[in-house]
Scaffold this motif. Structure first.
Motif, mmCIF file in Angstrom:
data_model
loop_
_atom_site.group_PDB
_atom_site.id
_atom_site.type_symbol
_atom_site.label_atom_id
_atom_site.label_comp_id
_atom_site.label_asym_id
_atom_site.label_seq_id
_atom_site.Cartn_x
_atom_site.Cartn_y
_atom_site.Cartn_z
ATOM 1 N N VAL A 84 -36.359 22.714 4.696
ATOM 2 C CA VAL A 84 -35.935 21.334 4.929
ATOM 3 C C VAL A 84 -35.102 21.279 6.200
ATOM 4 N N ALA A 85 -35.228 20.177 6.934
ATOM 5 C CA ALA A 85 -34.351 19.920 8.075
ATOM 6 C C ALA A 85 -33.523 18.671 7.778
ATOM 7 N N ILE A 86 -32.192 18.809 7.864
ATOM 8 C CA ILE A 86 -31.295 17.652 7.772
ATOM 9 C C ILE A 86 -30.921 17.269 9.199
ATOM 10 N N VAL A 87 -31.274 16.059 9.600
ATOM 11 C CA VAL A 87 -30.911 15.578 10.932
ATOM 12 C C VAL A 87 -29.716 14.646 10.779
ATOM 13 N N VAL A 88 -28.573 15.061 11.334
ATOM 14 C CA VAL A 88 -27.343 14.280 11.219
ATOM 15 C C VAL A 88 -27.279 13.285 12.366
ATOM 16 N N CYS A 89 -27.110 12.014 12.037
ATOM 17 C CA CYS A 89 -27.060 10.938 13.034
ATOM 18 C C CYS A 89 -25.672 10.295 13.048
ATOM 19 N N ASP A 90 -25.389 9.592 14.128
ATOM 20 C CA ASP A 90 -24.129 8.876 14.290
ATOM 21 C C ASP A 90 -24.337 7.417 13.891
ATOM 22 N N ALA A 91 -23.644 6.972 12.847
ATOM 23 C CA ALA A 91 -23.796 5.591 12.389
ATOM 24 C C ALA A 91 -23.310 4.589 13.420
ATOM 25 N N VAL A 92 -22.387 5.010 14.281
ATOM 26 C CA VAL A 92 -21.837 4.110 15.299
ATOM 27 C C VAL A 92 -22.822 3.926 16.444
ATOM 28 N N CYS A 93 -23.656 4.941 16.679
ATOM 29 C CA CYS A 93 -24.634 4.864 17.776
ATOM 30 C C CYS A 93 -25.957 5.462 17.290
ATOM 31 N N LEU A 94 -26.602 4.759 16.375
ATOM 32 C CA LEU A 94 -27.810 5.280 15.729
ATOM 33 C C LEU A 94 -28.954 5.460 16.720
ATOM 34 N N GLU A 95 -29.089 4.547 17.657
ATOM 35 C CA GLU A 95 -30.219 4.590 18.590
ATOM 36 C C GLU A 95 -30.283 5.917 19.330
#
Length: 666
Positions: A84-95
């Protein structure tokens, strides 16, 4: 029990390592600047009947590698075997984060998207429709706030119960799609996504080393024409456009001026006029706090170790040990060790938390931004400024920090010049000389004035770093500066508890442990040369007399030079070795009273010239043994370690000669 291998990937500054620490319970070092992790870290997390091994990959913006940290992350995601790969994103700058999500989904069919920093998004009144995002991507999406633990249990559950998704249908320009269709029959036998492999073939022949069974000649004949017109921007443009479309559908900025405060601060801290002066003021503040509040705990440690020494000496006498055993173990090894601890520990226990605080606040990337242009003028990399900051705490740490620089040439520049930044071990000797010869030991504002002088000395080291970097770039390490991506992360409220724990355990005790490991044998050697005599003259005196002509020529004396050479294991013991030599007592002595110390130095012929050149030699001389060994390990060459030894020493000697000539003239 089931077992899963999980890859944790994300952009820098999205809290990826915080997620890792929260899941595994390990304290992987985290920092609020890009590129701080260069090697993979891993830990285990057990949930119900599943044991997960989680790999914390270096922060990266893309799987098309342009730097060392991106290469490490890219190789793992693209070619390692994991579940599995967990890709961590920034909620403040999702784009910005979705670019990496799409690339990862193109490689592996098992992806969970972790939208972290949801608490910060709420504060900035940014609303994210995670259900809609899940529908658009076709993978599970979990919102988290890793620092508080919000959403982590749900994240683990989704990882355990994951089902394969279909690869996200990115549509590239026609010539790329035509090539993918053409080569897909050759790639279907491999377990990788054919679209991903086709893109790798367009970029280079590197894919053949991972897929040796691939029909090389036939593939090369098909890829020859498309490669001529292939532009990476065509792929990047598609990714960015898709990221923009998806982000627009799921993100609602209820406060259109949510980043206004950050922009206001950046206008001040990164301004061409105010940025560098503010940076100097912050340096001054850190040094003042370090000097002002380290004296009392240092004195307490000296008193404590002196008390223990009396007890140990009594014990040795009771056990009827020979005098030389007591001399070697107590007067040599013990006194050297305790001096290093008493001198190093208090300043580091203050300096490192303050340094870590700047890191967590997001100030260090702004410092790198301000210094990027000067380093570019010197044909070096702006990331070198980060290694310089690390060098203020410990040069060995600064040398290891140079791993964040991708270019080998620029990494060598950072390594060779790091010792121009005085580490904590050199501060006490410099401060003592400043207090005794320039401001007076009883001055009401002595700590303030000492901080001003010390800041000026460090600025001299920075200027020399620029000059030597430029000269090396024009001679031995010719080349042009490379570009690098430097993200200015949002300002964040630091977690004081974690700052203290991380700075004490990850930095202070780590550096202190290294210093202590070399101080013990140094104490043994120093006692031997101070007590073994030939013809009534100790080895210490013989060595000092041998160096006397060179010392006088440099505006110093032989004993000063000898103190620096014998202090090679640890800079902290230079001053006590000097006192040992001048007083001829056979063992290092503690002289805490600066008035008494100044009297001893003046009796030995010290003048203002001697004090100035001593400070210059403190700033510019060979690195300690720990740093030299670290340079050897990082460069895998004694040649560069030798140059790192000679370069600052030559500069220090040259400056001493120059200052002596100026004194003779005027």
């Amino acid at each position: 029990m089931k077992h899963k291998k999980v890859a944790l990937i994300g952009n820098p500054n999205v809290g990826k390592s915080t997620v890792f620490n929260a899941l595994t319970g390990l304290h992987q070092h985290t920092g609020n600047w890009p590129g701080k992790t260069v090697e993979n870290a891993y830990g285990e997390c057990q949930f119900e009947d599943t044991l997960m091994t989680i790999y914390d990959l270096p922060g990266t913006y893309s799987l098309v590698s342009h730097s060392l940290e991106e290469q490490v992350a890219s190789d793992f995601i693209c070619f390692e075997q994991y579940d599995v790969a967990i890709v961590v994103c920034d909620a403040v700058c999702l784009e910005r984060s979705l670019n990496l999500v799409f690339q990862t989904m193109e490689i592996i069919p098992n992806v969970v998207v972790c939208v972290n920093l949801m608490d910060e998004a709420r504060k900035k009144k940014i609303h994210l429709d995670l259900k809609k995002l899940e529908e658009l991507l076709g993978v599970k999406v979990v919102g988290t706030s890793a620092r508080s633990g919000e959403g982590l249990e749900k994240l683990i559950h989704q990882v355990i119960s994951i089902e394969k998704h279909s690869f996200y249908p990115l549509i590239y320009p026609k010539y790329i799609e035509d090539f993918i269709t053409l080569v897909t029959p050759f790639l279907e036998e491999f377990h990788y996504n054919p679209r991903f492999l086709a893109l790798q073939l367009l970029r280079s022949d590197g894919i053949f080393s991972y897929l040796p069974d691939l029909k090389r000649d036939e593939i090369l004949s098909l890829v020859k024409l498309p490669r001529r017109i292939f532009r990476e921007d065509d792929v990047v443009g598609t990714l960015l456009e898709e990221s923009r479309k998806v982000s627009k559908k799921v993100v609602d900025f209820q406060d259109k001026n949510h980043d206004q405060s950050m922009r206001k601060w950046d206008k001040i801290l990164t301004n061409k006029i105010t940025g560098i002066p503010i940076m100097i003021v912050m340096l001054f503040g850190i040094l003042w706090l370090t000097i002002r509040f380290s004296n009392i705990p240092s004195s307490m440690l000296f008193d404590f170790f002196a008390f223990l020494e009396t007890k140990l000496t009594w014990l040795f006498q009771k056990c009827s040990f020979p005098w030389w055993i007591n001399g070697i173990l107590i007067e040599g090894v013990y006194r050297t060790l305790t001096w290093v601890i008493s001198v190093m520990l208090p300043p580091m226990a203050i300096f490192f938390p303050l340094f870590t605080l700047l890191e967590d606040l997001g100030v260090l990337p702004r410092i790198a931004f301000n210094l990027d242009r000067p380093f570019e003028k010197c044909l070096a990399c702006g990331k070198q400024s980060l290694t310089m900051c690390m060098g203020l705490g410990c040069n060995a740490v600064g040398v290891m920090g140079a791993r964040i620089i991708d270019s080998k040439r620029e990494r060598l520049l950072a390594i060779l010049t790091n010792s121009f930044m005085p580490c904590n071990g050199r501060f006490p000797a410099m401060i003592s000389m400043i207090s005794m010869f320039f401001i007076g030991v009883s001055s009401r504002y002595s700590s303030f004035i000492s901080s001003f002088f010390l800041t000026s000395i460090i600025l001299l080291g920075i200027m020399m770093t620029f000059l030597v970097s430029y000269l090396l770039s024009k001679t031995l390490l010719k080349g042009m500066p490379s570009s690098f991506t430097l993200e200015l992360p949002p300002y964040r409220r630091p977690q004081i508890g974690k700052v203290i724990v991380r700075s004490i355990f990850d930095r202070t005790l780590f550096v202190l442990g290294r210093a202590v490991s070399v101080a013990a044998p140094a104490g043994f050697l120093i006692w031997i040369v101070a007590n073994v005599s030939f013809g009534g003259t100790t080895i210490l005196s013989m060595m000092s007399n041998f160096l006397e002509p060179l010392g006088v020529f440099l505006g110093l004396d032989g004993m000063i030079l000898l103190a620096f050479f014998l202090g090679f294991p640890a800079n902290e013991i230079v001053l006590p070795i000097l006192m040992l030599g001048y007083l001829s007592l056979g063992s290092m002595v503690e002289v805490n009273d600066l008035v008494v110390m100044k009297g001893i130095l003046v009796d030995q012929g010290w003048t203002i010239l001697t004090a100035i050149n001593f400070i210059l030699l403190c700033l510019f001389h060979f690195p300690c043994s720990t740093t030299i060994l670290t340079i050897k390990k990082e460069t895998n060459s004694w040649k560069w370690a030798g140059l790192a030894f000679l370069l600052p020493t030559f500069i220090g000697f040259a400056l001493c000669i120059l200052v002596r000539c100026l004194f003779l003239l005027f």
